[in-house]
Scaffold this motif. Structure first.
Motif: not given
Length: 179
Positions: A135-136, A148-153, A170-174
């Motif tokens: 949840n952002f 850290k983005i989950d490896g499954s993605l 996620i990268i853009d958000f981070a």
């Protein structure tokens, strides 16, 4: 984590493993659920913390330790974390990785923990982001240094357009929140 320019190791991730009588490594997915059922999980967290902080007290590299929501909601564990990183003078070298995959029940309590350890110099990462109930808005409540983005993605990013969209988002958000 290796610096690709210099080849020098910059960071280690502390992981728990068991070794059986024959020397075989038992993965955590086999023994941590049992440890949780038998109420031994907090002792494992404290032992990993103690061993990692003791080992890295005389080193310059960063190191990370995974914490679950239940670790952070346990006042005894939180006090031991504060005491251990202070005693070993490792706060500025440690990154606490909060496991998003297990869910976070109380964001206010986690936020208080983050504020306490960051005041000592520690860093915070959200681990396995993109699994469970990511949840952002809730991540915005936490003052994290890394996501850290989950490896499954990431594993299927080149073959699954939806995974690519999720990872890019996620990268853009981070980047926009400075994580």
């Amino acid at each position: 984590v290796v610096d690709l320019r210099t080849g020098k190791i910059r960071k280690y991730e502390t992981l728990v493993r068991m070794v059986d009588e024959e020397g075989r490594i038992i993965p955590p997915m086999e023994f941590l659920p049992i440890a949780k059922q038998t109420k031994l999980y907090p002792q494992i967290t404290l032992e990993v913390l103690y061993q990692a902080c003791t080992l890295f007290a005389s080193r310059e590299e960063e190191f990370s330790i995974n914490l679950s929501d239940s670790d952070i909601r346990n006042p005894h564990i939180v006090e031991e974390i504060i005491k251990t990183i202070t005693k070993t003078d490792t706060a500025s070298h440690i990154v606490f990785e909060i496991l998003e995959s297990e869910g976070i029940e109380n964001y206010d309590e986690v936020s208080r923990f983050i504020d306490r350890v960051k005041a000592l110099g520690a860093k915070i990462a959200i681990d396995d982001f993109g699994t469970g109930y990511s949840n952002f808005e809730n991540i915005l409540k936490l003052n994290v240094d890394f996501i850290k983005i989950d490896g499954s993605l990431v594993r299927e990013i080149s073959t699954n357009a939806r995974h690519q969209i999720i990872v890019e988002t996620i990268i853009d958000f981070a980047q926009k929140i400075g994580a």
